[in-house]
Design a protein around this motif. Structure first.
Motif, PDB file in Angstrom:
ATOM      1  N   PRO A  73      49.744  39.918  39.267  1.00 45.10           N
ATOM      2  CA  PRO A  73      48.509  40.636  39.435  1.00 45.10           C
ATOM      3  C   PRO A  73      47.451  40.555  38.375  1.00 45.10           C
ATOM      4  CG  PRO A  73      50.720  41.653  39.992  1.00 45.10           C
ATOM      5  CD  PRO A  73      51.123  40.351  39.149  1.00 45.10           C
ATOM      6  N   MET A  74      47.713  40.365  37.250  1.00 41.92           N
ATOM      7  CA  MET A  74      46.715  40.533  36.124  1.00 41.92           C
ATOM      8  C   MET A  74      46.014  39.266  36.362  1.00 41.92           C
ATOM      9  SD  MET A  74      47.263  40.831  31.983  1.00 41.92           S
ATOM     10  CE  MET A  74      48.201  42.312  32.010  1.00 41.92           C
ATOM     11  N   VAL A  75      46.590  38.097  36.696  1.00 41.50           N
ATOM     12  CA  VAL A  75      45.946  37.017  36.635  1.00 41.50           C
ATOM     13  C   VAL A  75      44.869  36.988  37.725  1.00 41.50           C
ATOM     14  CG1 VAL A  75      46.394  34.688  37.388  1.00 41.50           C
ATOM     15  CG2 VAL A  75      47.787  35.473  35.591  1.00 41.50           C
ATOM     16  N   LEU A  76      45.185  37.410  38.984  1.00 46.60           N
ATOM     17  CA  LEU A  76      44.435  37.491  40.126  1.00 46.60           C
ATOM     18  C   LEU A  76      43.349  38.587  39.975  1.00 46.60           C
ATOM     19  CD1 LEU A  76      47.296  37.664  43.025  1.00 46.60           C
ATOM     20  CD2 LEU A  76      45.392  35.784  42.338  1.00 46.60           C
ATOM     21  N   ARG A  77      43.543  39.675  39.259  1.00 45.89           N
ATOM     22  CA  ARG A  77      42.663  40.685  38.945  1.00 45.89           C
ATOM     23  C   ARG A  77      41.420  39.732  38.068  1.00 45.89           C
ATOM     24  NH1 ARG A  77      44.446  45.832  35.831  1.00 45.89           N
ATOM     25  NH2 ARG A  77      44.526  44.425  34.272  1.00 45.89           N
ATOM     26  N   ARG A  78      41.956  39.468  36.880  1.00 46.63           N
ATOM     27  CA  ARG A  78      41.082  39.048  35.711  1.00 46.63           C
ATOM     28  C   ARG A  78      40.313  37.830  36.568  1.00 46.63           C
ATOM     29  NH1 ARG A  78      42.552  39.930  29.926  1.00 46.63           N
ATOM     30  NH2 ARG A  78      43.589  41.703  29.920  1.00 46.63           N
ATOM     31  N   GLY A  79      40.851  36.661  37.127  1.00 46.06           N
ATOM     32  CA  GLY A  79      40.226  35.896  37.516  1.00 46.06           C
ATOM     33  C   GLY A  79      39.296  35.966  38.653  1.00 46.06           C
ATOM     34  N   GLY A  80      39.699  37.152  39.616  1.00 44.22           N
ATOM     35  CA  GLY A  80      38.817  37.560  40.593  1.00 44.22           C
ATOM     36  C   GLY A  80      37.540  38.196  40.020  1.00 44.22           C
ATOM     37  N   ALA A  81      37.735  39.182  39.036  1.00 40.49           N
ATOM     38  CA  ALA A  81      36.598  40.020  38.421  1.00 40.49           C
ATOM     39  C   ALA A  81      35.461  38.954  37.961  1.00 40.49           C
ATOM     40  CB  ALA A  81      37.064  41.032  37.528  1.00 40.49           C
TER      41      ALA A  81
ATOM     42  N   LEU B 132      23.945  31.409  28.918  1.00 43.43           N
ATOM     43  CA  LEU B 132      25.038  31.777  27.986  1.00 43.43           C
ATOM     44  C   LEU B 132      24.897  33.270  27.632  1.00 43.43           C
ATOM     45  CD1 LEU B 132      27.506  31.132  26.460  1.00 43.43           C
ATOM     46  CD2 LEU B 132      25.849  30.297  24.590  1.00 43.43           C
ATOM     47  N   LEU B 133      23.760  33.479  27.318  1.00 44.49           N
ATOM     48  CA  LEU B 133      23.603  34.972  26.781  1.00 44.49           C
ATOM     49  C   LEU B 133      23.463  35.969  27.746  1.00 44.49           C
ATOM     50  CD1 LEU B 133      20.976  34.342  23.928  1.00 44.49           C
ATOM     51  CD2 LEU B 133      23.374  34.488  23.808  1.00 44.49           C
ATOM     52  N   THR B 134      23.047  35.706  29.004  1.00 45.16           N
ATOM     53  CA  THR B 134      22.772  36.627  30.049  1.00 45.16           C
ATOM     54  C   THR B 134      24.077  37.014  30.877  1.00 45.16           C
ATOM     55  OG1 THR B 134      20.560  35.987  30.478  1.00 45.16           O
ATOM     56  CG2 THR B 134      21.681  37.262  32.212  1.00 45.16           C
ATOM     57  N   SER B 135      24.801  35.772  31.005  1.00 45.80           N
ATOM     58  CA  SER B 135      26.344  35.955  31.486  1.00 45.80           C
ATOM     59  C   SER B 135      27.194  36.460  30.459  1.00 45.80           C
ATOM     60  CB  SER B 135      26.726  34.471  31.782  1.00 45.80           C
ATOM     61  OG  SER B 135      25.849  33.767  32.822  1.00 45.80           O
ATOM     62  N   ALA B 136      27.254  36.080  29.321  1.00 44.18           N
ATOM     63  CA  ALA B 136      28.038  36.580  28.371  1.00 44.18           C
ATOM     64  C   ALA B 136      27.812  38.252  28.141  1.00 44.18           C
ATOM     65  CB  ALA B 136      27.808  36.063  26.778  1.00 44.18           C
ATOM     66  N   VAL B 137      26.571  38.793  28.005  1.00 40.43           N
ATOM     67  CA  VAL B 137      26.337  40.262  27.945  1.00 40.43           C
ATOM     68  C   VAL B 137      26.870  40.943  29.237  1.00 40.43           C
ATOM     69  CG1 VAL B 137      24.563  42.151  28.297  1.00 40.43           C
ATOM     70  CG2 VAL B 137      24.254  40.245  26.810  1.00 40.43           C
ATOM     71  N   VAL B 138      26.805  40.429  30.592  1.00 38.69           N
ATOM     72  CA  VAL B 138      27.384  41.217  31.534  1.00 38.69           C
ATOM     73  C   VAL B 138      28.753  40.849  31.778  1.00 38.69           C
ATOM     74  CG1 VAL B 138      27.359  41.116  34.077  1.00 38.69           C
ATOM     75  CG2 VAL B 138      25.265  40.820  32.925  1.00 38.69           C
ATOM     76  N   MET B 139      29.603  39.918  31.477  1.00 38.73           N
ATOM     77  CA  MET B 139      30.964  39.562  31.490  1.00 38.73           C
ATOM     78  C   MET B 139      31.413  40.061  30.495  1.00 38.73           C
ATOM     79  SD  MET B 139      30.623  35.677  33.353  1.00 38.73           S
ATOM     80  CE  MET B 139      32.205  35.824  33.820  1.00 38.73           C
ATOM     81  N   VAL B 140      31.000  40.467  29.392  1.00 40.56           N
ATOM     82  CA  VAL B 140      31.860  41.077  28.224  1.00 40.56           C
ATOM     83  C   VAL B 140      32.245  42.627  28.868  1.00 40.56           C
ATOM     84  CG1 VAL B 140      31.508  42.331  26.134  1.00 40.56           C
ATOM     85  CG2 VAL B 140      31.259  39.939  26.405  1.00 40.56           C
ATOM     86  N   GLY B 141      31.284  43.088  29.643  1.00 38.38           N
ATOM     87  CA  GLY B 141      31.317  44.508  30.068  1.00 38.38           C
ATOM     88  C   GLY B 141      32.470  44.419  31.178  1.00 38.38           C
ATOM     89  N   VAL B 142      32.507  43.395  32.011  1.00 36.14           N
ATOM     90  CA  VAL B 142      33.161  43.226  33.156  1.00 36.14           C
ATOM     91  C   VAL B 142      34.685  42.931  32.504  1.00 36.14           C
ATOM     92  CG1 VAL B 142      34.160  41.831  34.863  1.00 36.14           C
ATOM     93  CG2 VAL B 142      31.830  42.519  34.886  1.00 36.14           C
ATOM     94  N   ASP B 143      34.893  41.952  31.414  1.00 32.12           N
ATOM     95  CA  ASP B 143      35.961  41.778  30.918  1.00 32.12           C
ATOM     96  C   ASP B 143      37.024  43.260  30.455  1.00 32.12           C
ATOM     97  OD1 ASP B 143      38.342  40.166  30.048  1.00 32.12           O
ATOM     98  OD2 ASP B 143      37.305  39.797  28.353  1.00 32.12           O
TER      99      ASP B 143
ATOM    100  N   LEU C 257      36.226  46.193  31.307  1.00 31.54           N
ATOM    101  CA  LEU C 257      36.802  47.031  32.340  1.00 31.54           C
ATOM    102  C   LEU C 257      38.186  46.677  32.970  1.00 31.54           C
ATOM    103  CD1 LEU C 257      33.276  47.660  34.308  1.00 31.54           C
ATOM    104  CD2 LEU C 257      34.580  49.216  32.962  1.00 31.54           C
ATOM    105  N   ILE C 258      38.357  45.392  32.972  1.00 29.63           N
ATOM    106  CA  ILE C 258      39.752  44.898  33.475  1.00 29.63           C
ATOM    107  C   ILE C 258      40.749  44.768  32.438  1.00 29.63           C
ATOM    108  CG2 ILE C 258      38.496  43.693  35.521  1.00 29.63           C
ATOM    109  CD1 ILE C 258      38.797  41.136  34.090  1.00 29.63           C
ATOM    110  N   GLY C 259      40.737  45.529  31.298  1.00 31.95           N
ATOM    111  CA  GLY C 259      41.508  45.471  30.462  1.00 31.95           C
ATOM    112  C   GLY C 259      41.453  44.398  29.276  1.00 31.95           C
ATOM    113  N   GLY C 260      40.548  43.699  29.166  1.00 31.02           N
ATOM    114  CA  GLY C 260      40.445  42.683  28.004  1.00 31.02           C
ATOM    115  C   GLY C 260      39.472  43.245  26.897  1.00 31.02           C
TER     116      GLY C 260
END
Length: 327
Positions: free
Chosen positions: A68-76, A234-245, A247-250
């Protein structure tokens, strides 16, 4: 000589040093693999087979309980990358349409180039970085993210999805090696240990092969605009995806590692143009710009990931000390 120790002092060294060596050889001696052929040639061109074996070995270390964690992280993470591409496609499409900028500092830049650079994550680099700085579940998450590979998502983002069908074989093929490894590892603990121990050994080999597909001359041809696209991606994606990561426990590390452009993304502009001739003109410059983004993000993402990993760990230790529970 302590070669391994020296390589590991470089951020993501087991990935970046072989990748850099491969890129250097591909630039100064682009036909070396063809010249020697046989096993030597296979080292230059065998990224996909080695990655397939890496997936099996990685899969063997994954417990069924962690699925479940793999699917949640990869999907997010995948949804976030696609969402960024859609946002850029809508905004830039409003101003540029399907055509590239024709003059000025941004001559050659197009909606197609930006979307293709953002949509597809460098899976080999992501998994190598997660093997060093993340968890097994973080690395395995790419089996879900692999579905964004190729021109399909870019076509959807550009509004031409009706011209392409999503092959179910590709979807299934992206996860079969991982699933096979998981099955073996969960059925036999000895196989889990045997296969899992091989995963780190494979990293330098597929890193070299990935590097051998990068021509550093492309970075020069794309000039400052290519450098700008790579840094912005790199920078735009990183800023957004750090926040998402987070949120999903990373801790954000996986988000930065996924903020790259895949090597095969350089082929996407021409594939999109083949499906829709409106993008034929934009595809010419987009190919070079996306290739430049591949190189820039491949070289800088490991440094940024390593820096963030150290920062996140330091903050974690500080919180533990303040709470009276130093780990």
């Amino acid at each position: 000589m302590r070669i391994k120790a020296a390589v590991e002092r470089v951020p993501g060294g087991l990935m970046t040093v072989p990748l850099g060596c491969g890129a250097f050889l591909a630039t100064v001696a682009p036909h070396m693999g063809e010249f020697f052929g046989s096993f030597t040639g296979a080292l230059f061109t065998g990224a996909l087979p080695i990655l397939a074996v890496f997936y099996v070995c990685m899969g063997a270390t994954i417990s069924v309980d962690s699925l479940p964690m793999v699917l949640r992280r990869g999907g997010a993470l995948m949804a976030t990358k696609i969402g960024l591409g859609v946002l850029c496609g809508v905004v830039l499409g409003h101003f540029l349409g399907a055509q590239p900028v024709r003059s000025g500092w941004f001559a050659g830049l197009s909606t197609l180039a930006v979307v293709a650079a953002i949509n597809d994550t460098n899976g080999g680099l992501y998994m190598a970085l997660m093997k060093r700085y993340g968890t097994v579940e973080d690395a395995a998450a790419y089996s879900v993210m692999a579905l964004e590979s190729g021109p399909f998502i870019t076509m959807v983002t550009l509004g031409v999805a009706g011209l392409s069908a999503f092959p179910w074989q590709t979807m299934l093929g992206a996860v079969l090696p991982l699933c096979g490894g998981m099955l073996l590892g969960n059925l036999d603990s000895e196989l889990r240990t045997f296969l899992g121990g091989a995963a780190p050994v494979l990293i330098p080999f597929f890193a070299f092969a990935l590097g051998a597909s990068l021509d550093l001359h492309l970075l020069w041809r794309a000039g400052l605009l290519g450098l700008f696209l790579g840094l912005a991606t790199l920078l735009t994606s990183a800023v957004v995806m750090v926040g998402v990561d987070k949120l999903i426990g990373g801790n954000g590390t996986a988000g930065i590692a996924a903020a790259t452009t895949a090597g095969n993304a350089a082929a996407v502009p021409m594939l999109v143009a083949a499906a829709n001739s409106r993008y034929a003109e934009a595809a010419k410059s987009a190919t070079v710009l996306v290739a430049s983004s591949v190189i820039v993000t491949s070289l800088l993402a490991p440094l940024l990931t390593a820096w963030w990993y150290r920062l996140a760990n330091r903050e974690c230790r500080i919180r533990q000390v303040k709470s009276g529970h130093p780990g």
